[in-house]
Design an enzyme around this catalytic site. Structure first.
Site, PDB file in Angstrom:
ATOM      1  N   SER A 163       0.800  -1.222   0.000  1.00  0.00           N
ATOM      2  CA  SER A 163       0.000   0.000   0.000  1.00  0.00           C
ATOM      3  C   SER A 163       0.832   1.272   0.000  1.00  0.00           C
ATOM      4  O   SER A 163       0.260   2.367  -0.137  1.00  0.00           O
ATOM      5  CB  SER A 163      -0.931   0.010   1.210  1.00  0.00           C
ATOM      6  OG  SER A 163      -1.751  -1.134   1.165  1.00  0.00           O
TER       7      SER A 163
ATOM      8  N   ASP B 154     -17.505   1.391  -0.950  1.00  0.00           N
ATOM      9  CA  ASP B 154     -16.671   0.190  -0.853  1.00  0.00           C
ATOM     10  C   ASP B 154     -17.410  -0.939  -0.167  1.00  0.00           C
ATOM     11  O   ASP B 154     -17.650  -0.870   1.037  1.00  0.00           O
ATOM     12  CB  ASP B 154     -15.400   0.549  -0.074  1.00  0.00           C
ATOM     13  CG  ASP B 154     -14.569  -0.677   0.256  1.00  0.00           C
ATOM     14  OD1 ASP B 154     -14.731  -1.732  -0.416  1.00  0.00           O
ATOM     15  OD2 ASP B 154     -13.736  -0.572   1.177  1.00  0.00           O
TER      16      ASP B 154
ATOM     17  N   ASP C  32     -10.840  -6.202  -0.320  1.00  0.00           N
ATOM     18  CA  ASP C  32     -10.215  -5.164   0.483  1.00  0.00           C
ATOM     19  C   ASP C  32      -9.697  -5.831   1.747  1.00  0.00           C
ATOM     20  O   ASP C  32     -10.158  -6.894   2.133  1.00  0.00           O
ATOM     21  CB  ASP C  32     -11.240  -4.089   0.854  1.00  0.00           C
ATOM     22  CG  ASP C  32     -10.579  -2.842   1.401  1.00  0.00           C
ATOM     23  OD1 ASP C  32     -10.395  -1.888   0.612  1.00  0.00           O
ATOM     24  OD2 ASP C  32     -10.208  -2.841   2.603  1.00  0.00           O
TER      25      ASP C  32
ATOM     26  N   HIS D  41     -14.977  -0.087   3.606  1.00  0.00           N
ATOM     27  CA  HIS D  41     -14.823   1.161   4.351  1.00  0.00           C
ATOM     28  C   HIS D  41     -15.994   2.117   4.124  1.00  0.00           C
ATOM     29  O   HIS D  41     -15.933   3.274   4.516  1.00  0.00           O
ATOM     30  CB  HIS D  41     -13.522   1.859   3.914  1.00  0.00           C
ATOM     31  CG  HIS D  41     -12.308   1.019   4.132  1.00  0.00           C
ATOM     32  ND1 HIS D  41     -11.670   0.940   5.349  1.00  0.00           N
ATOM     33  CD2 HIS D  41     -11.603   0.213   3.298  1.00  0.00           C
ATOM     34  CE1 HIS D  41     -10.629   0.128   5.242  1.00  0.00           C
ATOM     35  NE2 HIS D  41     -10.575  -0.331   4.004  1.00  0.00           N
TER      36      HIS D  41
ATOM     37  N   CYS E 204      -7.651   2.193   1.619  1.00  0.00           N
ATOM     38  CA  CYS E 204      -8.734   1.429   1.004  1.00  0.00           C
ATOM     39  C   CYS E 204      -8.262   0.761  -0.285  1.00  0.00           C
ATOM     40  O   CYS E 204      -7.892   1.418  -1.245  1.00  0.00           O
ATOM     41  CB  CYS E 204      -9.898   2.383   0.701  1.00  0.00           C
ATOM     42  SG  CYS E 204     -11.230   1.563  -0.185  1.00  0.00           S
TER      43      CYS E 204
END
Lengths: 632, 367
Positions: free
Chosen positions: A330, A354, A369, A375, A388
């Site tokens: 990430s 999401d 995710d 989220h 996210c």
């Protein structure tokens, strides 16, 4: 009558005799002339040749090894120095029974099996007429004991040599590297570089790290002494002397104390940390854990220790900061966000909903995710703060791999940073071209989706990620990362490394502001690395990341407790501070550390605290029970 | 006063002042050069001075000997020499460095081949004198046998240097005694034809030394070392030399056998081409004087003897200098009158004693 005849005979006899005498005289004259011509030939015509021969008979050129340059940190703290010591050396060519000799010597001084193994390995590496060290750093008492008995051991010598010493040993092992005995490979390389003559008397050469990369500066210029020797090779007198020129000292950009803080912050964790000054590219800390004791290598390492180091699952010899390649995870997201803004694929306010997974249009495959259930409503700011995945799956798919590749490569992904240390690797920024070439396969849309969260084929080195972070921190202006601040010749003065401004990405300030403020929020409550800035009197921007070591099957859940330690996820944390005017930018990798927020971020914090506040932290204890909750 | 003058006259009566001056010159050169060659060893110089004194004394004695004494000595000396040479081949012989040349006679070890250097030409000259009136081919043949037997024995020891010198001294007697050209040329051709056979007779080390003559660099650290280092010493001396005591080849131990067989290289290195010409001049002076004495010698015996001594002296000089400067193989011949060593000095000076005797006794001898 008779008398007359006799007289006549006598005269004839005298005549013949004198004739022969004259012939003899002629013979003598011719032979003497030959001699004279020979002398003329040798002493006049060939005089130059024989003069040279006589000189090469009597004159030996003895190299004088220069003192190796010191390595200092930015404050002048010595990180590599020389000291002189005595060695017990053996000339292999003069010894018939090596084992017997060593056995005899071991009655005088302690010789461990390790010493013997190391010595035997040396013998196989470099076959020269020189002496090979069996023991180094003899005590005065040992020297005295051997000297008294030396006549018994032809081929055994006590020599005074300069040794390399690393006061910060394993704290700087990967950074400073080490010198080692010159082996055949080094000789070949030196000959190729036309530098072999400068190493005539040298025993050591830089093998890794700064010692290797700055070998030319550190070594210095070998001096020469013309010595007149007799037929047995004994020096009679010195005819001329060309003094050696000591190697240049190197002042590093690094802060030894900061380095120590960073090393210690890792505790027992394996990993790497590279901290840069984003405003000029200076490397402030360069850590690869675990380290090793570089002094083991100086006189050649014994096979047992070598095997131990080489076969350890912790791979202490691997310079992770420079050569370790990991998926960025990430930590790629801030750069992806900038790409989305740059290409207009996303506006700052554009929000997605999401559900906890992403599906490519027309596909039923779910890209999950990290947070089960998702989220909720996520815009760009939140996508960074909560990391996210779903947001970036979609963004990646819409950007397309070509745009992603093009934009991310501006930050140096997939390329060497050009750090002044040898052996850097380039990481991997995948593209369809690359995949076609490497695997002979077409690029699937799914490849783009996983690349969007820094997984899939993506690989970065800690140095690369630190460099990219520094570019971001410095608003898109990149400076060449470098380890050496100044090369200092022994004669005084110094040649500072030219600060090289590489490029300016000319990122829209509004975009920068958005991404940077989101990264700041990452370290605040609600962010993925909220512990990072807890109680900090300065502002920290950061981004966590997780690099998968093993793939998780569709429909399964990652459970750190179920898998062995070495297969657990690697934890990333990139950060810069102060967030409004960054003075330090870094990338921290904790191997199998699980979550970046809990293991990598505290390390970054300690380094920043020391660098910005001068605060010396307590070492981190290894946390093995906190990795169970995979959040990113 | 009168007595002292008379004594001096009696002392000098049979000495040749011209030769004496030249020989004195050699003695001086020998001592001065030996000081350098031995790296300033006064021991060596004093020891050589002793050799010179003994040799001059021997020369004086021989010079004062009437020639018929000398002739009377010819046969006994030759026979004694032959017996001793044969004894060397028995277990009484002393071997050193792979060569059996010496004989232990209790007090000291002697080298019988040295005695033969005088005895062989003496015997041959005596033989020719005895058959002067009726010289036939047979006599030359017998004289040749008288020469070749000891030469072969000495070559077998092995001592190539000495056998060559004795062979030369005998050949000079034959040549001056009028050996016909036809026989000489015939023998030379025969010798050339039998060269391969002779080659097979030589010892390995002798073959090596001869091979090395053609290419000493073949074995630069082994057999060729002497020749190469000698040539380097001579060549590096240049025209003016490196100066007395400044020869690097000499003083840094590169030159082997520098007080004995290779002393000429020391001279050459330190005094250069000029020095070589001066030294050669001194040799030519002595040889020239020898020729004059030979030419004026009054009997067949003295003519042959004087000629042989003079030409042998020249041969010594040529072989040594040729060997040091690399045109001849290393055969172990010292530089006459200069190299360190008592034996060769004594033999040479005995020869000069004979020369002086020949020169000074001729008025007293009837023709």
């Amino acid at each position: 009558m008779n008398r007359y005849v006799e007289l006549k005979n006598h005269q004839r006899e005298i005549y013949y005799f004198r004739l022969r005498l004259v012939l003899s005289l002629g013979f003598v004259a011719v032979m003497l002339l030959i001699l004279l011509l020979r002398f003329f030939y040798l002493q006049v015509i060939r005089h130059d040749y024989f003069h040279t021969m006589a000189d090469s008979n009597r004159i030996y050129v003895v190299p004088i090894v220069p003192n190796r340059g010191l390595i200092l940190d930015r404050n002048g703290v010595v990180m590599a120095k020389n000291y002189s010591g005595y060695t017990l050396e053996i000339a292999p060519t003069k010894v018939k029974d090596m084992d017997g000799l060593i056995a005899e010597l071991s009655r005088l001084v302690e010789i461990t099996p390790k010493d013997i193994k190391r010595f035997k390995k040396l013998l196989t590496e470099r076959q020269t007429l020189e002496t090979m060290p069996l023991l180094s750093q003899l005590t005065d008492e040992e020297v005295a004991r051997i000297s008294a008995q030396q006549y018994r051991f032809p081929g055994v010598e006590i020599k005074a040599r300069l040794f390399r010493e690393y006061p910060y040993t394993d704290v700087t092992s990967h950074l400073i590297g080490y010198v080692g005995r010159i082996n055949q490979k080094d000789i070949d390389q030196l000959e190729e570089d036309d530098a072999a003559s400068n190493y005539l008397g040298s025993d050591y050469i830089g093998k890794t790290g700064i010692e290797q990369s700055y070998e030319k500066d550190l070594h210095g210029k070998t001096g020469f002494e013309q010595v007149e020797v007799d037929a047995s090779g004994r020096a009679v007198r010195v005819l001329s002397r060309t003094a050696p020129k000591s190697g240049n000292n190197l002042m590093l950009t690094l802060d030894a104390k900061l380095q120590e803080v960073a090393e210690k912050a890792f505790g027992d964790y394996r990993g790497a940390l590279v901290a840069l000054d984003p405003t000029n590219g200076e490397v402030l800390a360069f850590v690869s854990k675990p380290g090793y004791d570089p002094s083991l290598f100086i006189d050649g390492i014994d096979t047992d220790t070598w095997d131990e180091l080489n076969n350890s699952p912790d791979t202490p010899l691997n310079n992770r900061a420079l050569r370790g390649q990991y998926p960025p995870g990430s930590t790629i997201k801030p750069f992806m966000a900038l790409a989305g803004l740059y290409y207009g694929t996303r506006s700052p306010t554009h929000g997605i909903s999401d559900p906890g997974y992403y599906m490519l249009p027309g596909s039923r495959h779910q890209y999950r995710d990290w947070k089960v259930g998702g989220h909720g409503s996520v815009d760009m700011f939140k996508s960074i703060v909560v990391s996210c995945d779903t947001y970036y799956y979609g963004l990646a798919n819409e950007l397309g791999i070509d745009n992603m590749h093009s934009y991310l490569s501006r930050f140096g992904f997939g390329q060497k940073t050009g750090l002044d240390m040898e052996g850097e690797v380039s990481g991997l920024l995948p593209s369809p071209e690359w995949k076609a070439k490497r695997y002979n396969q077409i690029w699937y849309p799914g490849d783009t989706v996983s690349a969007g969260i820094g997984q899939g084929y993506n690989l970065v080195t800690p140095v690369q990620l630190a460099f990219a972070t520094a570019i971001l921190a410095n608003d898109g202006v990149a400076f060449q990362p470098h380890l050496v601040k100044e090369v200092q010749p022994p004669s005084g003065g110094g040649v500072p490394t030219v600060i090289k401004r590489l490029f300016d990405l000319k990122i829209d300030p509004a975009n920068l502001k958005l991404v940077k403020s989101a990264m700041e929020a990452v370290t605040k409550p609600g962010g993925t690395a909220s512990v990072a800035s807890y109680g900090a009197p300065y502002r920290i921007a950061g981004k966590t990341g997780t690099a998968q070591v093993i793939a998780i099957k569709q429909g399964e859940k990652y459970d750190a407790k179920k898998i062995s330690e070495y297969n657990r996820d690697h934890a990333w944390f990139i950060a810069f501070a102060p967030a409004d005017k960054p003075r330090i930018a870094m990338a921290v990798l904790v191997e199998n550390g699980g979550h970046g927020g809990t293991t990598a971020a505290p390390i970054a914090r300690k380094v920043m605290d020391y660098y910005l506040l001068g605060k010396i932290p307590q070492p981190l204890q290894k946390v093995t029970d906190k990795t169970g909750d995979a959040s990113d | 006063m009168m007595n002292a003058r008379l004594l001096k006259q009696r002392f000098m009566q049979h000495l040749d002042p011209v030769l004496l001056i030249a020989l004195g010159g050699f003695a001086l050169v020998s001592l001065v050069l030996l000081y350098s060659a031995s790296d300033g060893s006064w021991m060596r110089v004093l020891s050589q001075a002793g050799n010179i004194v003994v040799a001059f004394g021997a020369m004086w004695i021989v010079a004062n000997m009437p020639l018929h004494w000398l002739m009377r000595l010819a046969v006994p000396m030759y026979v004694l020499g032959m017996i001793l040479l044969l004894l060397v081949m028995t277990p009484l012989g002393v071997t050193s460095h792979g060569a059996t040349r010496w004989l232990n006679i209790g007090l000291a070890t002697i080298q019988p081949s040295e005695l033969m250097k005088i005895a062989v030409p003496l015997m041959m000259a005596w033989y020719f004198e005895k058959h002067e009136a009726t010289l036939k081919l047979r006599n030359y043949f017998i004289a040749t046998i008288l020469l070749l037997v000891p030469v072969a024995l000495i070559a077998k020891q092995p001592d190539l240097g000495t056998s060559i010198l004795i062979g030369a001294s005998g050949f000079y007697v034959l040549f001056l005694a009028g050996l016909s050209w036809r026989i000489m040329i015939g023998s030379a051709l025969a010798a050339a034809a039998s060269a391969p056979f002779l080659w097979s007779m030589l010892h390995d080390y002798q073959r090596h030394r001869i091979m090395m003559l053609f290419d000493p660099s073949q074995d630069a650290l082994g057999k060729g070392y002497h020749t190469i280092q000698g040539m380097i010493a001579v060549g590096s001396g240049g025209i003016l030399g490196k100066g007395y005591l400044n020869g690097t080849q000499t003083h840094l131990d590169f030159l082997p056998e520098r007080t004995t067989d290779f002393i000429f290289a020391v001279w050459s290195e330190e005094f250069g081409l000029i020095g070589n010409m001066l030294l050669l001049g001194l040799y030519i002076f002595v040889i020239g004087r020898g020729f004059i004495i030979t030419a004026n010698a009054s009997t067949y015996f003295t003519r042959l003897m004087a000629g042989s001594i003079t030409l042998t002296f020249f041969t010594y000089t040529f072989v040594n200098m040729g060997m040091v400067s690399g045109i001849l193989p290393v055969v172990g011949v010292p530089l006459p009158l200069i190299s360190y060593g008592g034996t060769s000095m004594l033999t040479l000076m005995l020869g000069f004693g004979i020369l002086m005797s020949i020169h000074t006794h001729k008025k007293l001898v009837k023709t």
